[in-house]
Enzyme design. Structure first.
Site, short mmCIF file in Angstrom:
data_model
loop_
_atom_site.label_atom_id
_atom_site.label_comp_id
_atom_site.label_asym_id
_atom_site.label_seq_id
_atom_site.Cartn_x
_atom_site.Cartn_y
_atom_site.Cartn_z
N CYS A 132 0.72 -1.09 -0.03
CA CYS A 132 -0.02 0.06 -0.22
C CYS A 132 0.88 1.23 -0.15
O CYS A 132 0.36 2.49 -0.07
CB CYS A 132 -0.76 -0.20 1.26
SG CYS A 132 -2.25 -1.35 1.11
N HIS A 272 -2.90 7.10 4.10
CA HIS A 272 -3.35 5.87 3.37
C HIS A 272 -4.80 5.66 3.82
O HIS A 272 -5.03 5.57 4.96
CB HIS A 272 -2.33 4.88 3.33
CG HIS A 272 -2.96 3.44 2.90
ND1 HIS A 272 -3.64 3.32 1.69
CD2 HIS A 272 -3.08 2.45 3.51
CE1 HIS A 272 -3.75 2.06 1.65
NE2 HIS A 272 -3.49 1.34 2.60
N ASN A 302 -10.38 0.74 0.74
CA ASN A 302 -8.79 0.46 0.74
C ASN A 302 -8.32 0.23 -0.63
O ASN A 302 -8.64 -1.12 -0.91
CB ASN A 302 -8.40 -0.38 2.02
CG ASN A 302 -6.54 -0.25 2.00
OD1 ASN A 302 -6.00 0.16 1.07
ND2 ASN A 302 -6.21 -0.91 2.73
#
Length: 345
Positions: A132, A272, A302
């Site tokens: 990520c 994030h 996400n």
């Protein structure tokens, strides 16, 4: 390597970050893309999910899933096309392509090469895999190419098709993720533009907290393991939750101190988009004004490598980023990997 009871309970201490500064680089254009297919929490009821539980635990209301004919490179192409158009860049001038992803179309070749061909570009292309944190890793890498004069126009993309690597029966992981992509075009800028500071790091001691056991050279794909779900992503949520909050608090302070700035100076913060509780806890720990935070987790979930460039594009289109704006963003994920930067637009 599978999740053990020890893995789900232990804490991972934050490791030292590599600190730096990288000026003379600007973002010329941004773009993003998400599939049309909206998956609401209520749509997951057929799989036994409780919509209210998902909202309470994650803050997510819906996410996007790519249709079967769409792969990571396809989403990357859409986002890249919009970024180049917004930057008013001739595709022939792109001299480097960096694609941050952990869900490439194929294990071989890189998804970046597929993107290069689909866009008709003639530039070296490679994937950057830091889970990520991949987009921020790729962006810092691309900025170094520009700052050293090795490149003049760098296309940096973050894209992941998470729905293909998730186990629908994993109630703690499946509802968290969505599919999406974002992109930026980098170019030389003046000495006031670029990264006033960055903090990057990796810690393989936490490798087993978020991983896909099957499909690599350690455990090649085989039917028996696949029947047990070994080819799907596995995540120990609680230790990652605790680590992420500590890491954000530590690295945000590091970049601000390195840059000689405070949170009062920062115009926009993009963390994030992993979990709203992580974002809220980090904001509370930092005493950060919630009005400065850009969130789209509720609509997209996400999106891994696509998370930060998606939010960046959205904030830019809303007019929240202008020339001279100070933007702080941080990506973090499997590896463990993290990258927090303070950028002057």
């Amino acid at each position: 390597m599978t999740l053990s009871q020890d893995a789900t309970q232990r804490d991972i201490p934050t490791r030292q970050s590599r600190l730096g500064r990288l000026m003379g680089v600007q973002i010329l254009g941004v773009g993003s893309y998400v599939p049309d297919n909206v998956i609401r929490n209520e749509d997951l009821a057929i799989l036994g999910y409780d919509a209210d539980w998902i909202v309470q635990r994650t803050g997510i209301l819906e996410r996007r899933h790519a249709p079967p004919e769409t792969a990571t490179s396809d989403m990357a192409v859409e986002a890249a096309t919009l970024a180049m158009r917004q930057a008013k860049v001739d595709p022939a001038d792109i001299d480097l392509i960096l694609l941050g992803t952990f869900t490439p179309d194929l294990l071989l070749p890189s998804a970046a090469c597929l993107v290069q061909e689909k866009l008709g570009l003639r530039a070296p292309a490679m994937d950057v895999h830091a889970a990520c944190a991949s987009f921020v890793f790729a962006m810092v890498t691309g900025m170094q190419y520009v700052a050293t004069g090795c490149s003049q126009r760098v296309l940096v993309i973050g894209a992941d098709c998470n729905s293909r690597v998730l186990n629908p029966s994993d109630k703690k992981t499946y509802p968290l993720f969505g599919d999406g992509a974002g992109a930026v075009v980098l170019a030389p800028g003046d000495e006031s533009q670029g990264l006033l500071a960055f903090a990057m790091g990796s810690d393989g001691a936490g490798a087993d907290l978020l991983h896909r056991p099957m499909g690599g050279t350690r455990l090649p794909y085989e039917p028996e393991g696949a029947a047990q779900g070994q080819h799907f992503m596995q995540m120990a949520g609680q230790p990652i939750f605790r680590w992420a909050i500590r890491m954000l608090d530590e690295t945000v302070h590091q970049v601000l101190e390195t840059a000689g700035k405070t949170l009062a100076d920062v115009d926009l913060v993009i963390f994030h988009q992993a979990n709203m509780r992580i974002i809220a806890s980090a904001a509370k720990s930092l005493d950060l004004d919630p009005a400065k935070i850009c969130n789209n987790l509720d609509r997209y979930g996400n999106t891994s490598s696509g998370s930060i460039p998606l939010a960046l594009d959205e904030a830019y289109q809303q007019g929240r980023i202008r020339p001279g704006s100070l933007v702080l963003f941080s990506g973090f994920g499997a590896g463990l990997t993290w990258a927090t930067v303070l950028m002057q637009w």
